[in-house]
Design an enzyme around this catalytic site. Structure first.
Site, PDB file in Angstrom:
ATOM      1  N   TYR A 195      -2.172   0.169   9.855  1.00 52.00           N
ATOM      2  CA  TYR A 195      -2.392  -0.479   8.556  1.00 52.00           C
ATOM      3  C   TYR A 195      -1.120  -0.396   7.710  1.00 52.00           C
ATOM      4  O   TYR A 195      -0.625  -1.419   7.213  1.00 52.00           O
ATOM      5  CB  TYR A 195      -3.564   0.205   7.835  1.00 52.00           C
ATOM      6  CG  TYR A 195      -3.695  -0.219   6.394  1.00 52.00           C
ATOM      7  CD1 TYR A 195      -4.036  -1.520   6.064  1.00 52.00           C
ATOM      8  CD2 TYR A 195      -3.456   0.695   5.359  1.00 52.00           C
ATOM      9  CE1 TYR A 195      -4.140  -1.913   4.728  1.00 52.00           C
ATOM     10  CE2 TYR A 195      -3.559   0.304   4.030  1.00 52.00           C
ATOM     11  CZ  TYR A 195      -3.896  -0.993   3.725  1.00 52.00           C
ATOM     12  OH  TYR A 195      -3.984  -1.378   2.410  1.00 52.00           O
ATOM     13  N   THR A 238       0.817  -1.212   0.000  1.00 50.22           N
ATOM     14  CA  THR A 238       0.000   0.000   0.000  1.00 50.22           C
ATOM     15  C   THR A 238       0.852   1.263   0.000  1.00 50.22           C
ATOM     16  O   THR A 238       1.952   1.279   0.572  1.00 50.22           O
ATOM     17  CB  THR A 238      -0.900   0.013   1.248  1.00 50.22           C
ATOM     18  OG1 THR A 238      -1.521   1.303   1.348  1.00 50.22           O
ATOM     19  CG2 THR A 238      -0.114  -0.212   2.527  1.00 50.22           C
TER      20      THR A 238
END
Ligand code: UDP
Length: 330
Positions: free
Chosen positions: A141, A117
């Protein structure tokens, strides 16, 4: 030979499965259906309901189906949830990825493609952000994904496993043929939320933060069409099969849009208006993030074909309408 797609019943994973099947690959999906859907997996793929952290199950699947590559999507993806539940995110995204990589190594799987990501960069100092920029995740995350990149790098040095980590920017849109799309209930991602508002499924929406150092004060993101994203995986698979060296690539268009611009695009495409409330910032959001994309274009030969925000939101809206029809029929 077959490809194991973890999380193949989910949003991006289901588009990957369609693309692999279209290319004539054999596909095994491993998904615990926590957020994915059985119906999202086409019958031509084998669906196994189970957990990527279940090493006995993964070992048996690799042996039974002759898996030569793993494409690993399964994981948790909501930035604010990761702030509230960091240990849950480290379990799902880091600990279970470690278990999966260990079995890949032990069973001699050749290639591993990992969904990473843009959140690994945090708030980049320079835009567009290149793969060599400083890594400074602002959320559990982002950290949970970065840890898996690090494990892959080290495992790939110690063992004959070649890998690619793809750093996704903001994935949106739906299969242009209407076969899949973002179906998660209680969506939190911007384009999905705006489409739900446009279709009258919610009474408007909020903009999280209007005081960022961006042109209109709202966050800027690089929105990539899900079909272009899964084609990046196809390029990565071909590259690894040809002996390409393990590496990391950004997946984005190098174009940024603000939250307000995205909402306008959705209203335009839907031909409808809905209430938009200007609210406070949300935890864990960087102000602006846009991909440098030269590396993936040059090294993997990736050529995006859906690089158009209006097209992305139009297809996302069409998928919302399909979901309504599916729901009405069930
Ligand atoms: N956002 C928003 N309202 C929403 C959902 C998202 O203002 O209902 C903003 C969010 O704060 C961020 C951007 O839209 O600035 C993109 O958020 P999203 O959750 O889609 O993706 P992320 O960048 O967090 O992965």
């Amino acid at each position: 030979m077959a490809i194991l797609v973890t999380g193949g019943a989910g949003y991006i994973g289901s588009h990957m499965v369609l693309e692999l099947l279209d290319a004539g690959e054999q596909v095994v999906v491993l998904d615990n259906l926590s957020t994915g859907f059985r119906w999202a997996v086409p019958p031509a793929a084998t669906l196994v309901v189970g957990d990527v952290g279940d090493q006995d199950l993964v070992r048996a699947l690799v042996r039974k189906h002759g898996i030569d590559a793993i494409i690993h999507f399964a994981g948790s993806i909501v930035v604010p949830d990761s702030v509230a539940d960091p240990l849950g995110y480290y379990l799902n995204n880091t600990v279970k990825s470690r278990a999966l990589i260990e079995i890949a190594v032990a069973t001699g799987v050749k290639h591993f493609i990992f969904s990473s990501t843009a959140a690994v960069y945090g708030n980049p100092k320079q835009l567009p952000v290149s793969e060599t920029a400083e890594l400074s995740p602002m959320s559990p995350y982002g950290s949970s994904k970065l840890m898996t990149e690090i494990m892959l790098k080290d495992a790939g040095i110690a063992h004959p496993l070649s890998w690619v980590a793809l750093r996704y920017f903001n994935v949106a849109g739906a299969d242009p043929q209407g076969r899949s799309g973002q179906s998660t209930p209680r969506a939190t991602h911007l384009i999905k939320v705006a489409c739900e508002a446009a279709r009258g499924k919610r009474n408007g929406m909020e903009v999280f933060g209007t005081d960022y150092p961006t042109p209109d004060g709202t966050c800027v993101r690089d929105y990539i069409h899900v079909t272009d994203l899964v084609r990046a995986h196809m390029c990565a698979l071909a590259y690894l099969r040809k002996g390409g060296k393990s590496d990391i690539f950004n997946c984005g268009y190098s174009k940024g849009y603000s939250v307000l611009e995205v909402i306008e695009a959705v209203k335009r495409a839907a031909g409808s208006d809905f209430p938009v409330k200007l609210s406070d910032r949300r935890a864990g959001d960087p102000a602006a993030i846009v991909a440098a994309s030269a590396k993936i274009r040059d090294t993997l030969g990736w050529v995006p074909v859906h690089d158009d925000l209006d097209g992305i939101v139009t297809q996302a809206l069409a998928w919302e309408a399909s979901l309504e029809r599916l729901k009405a029929a069930s």
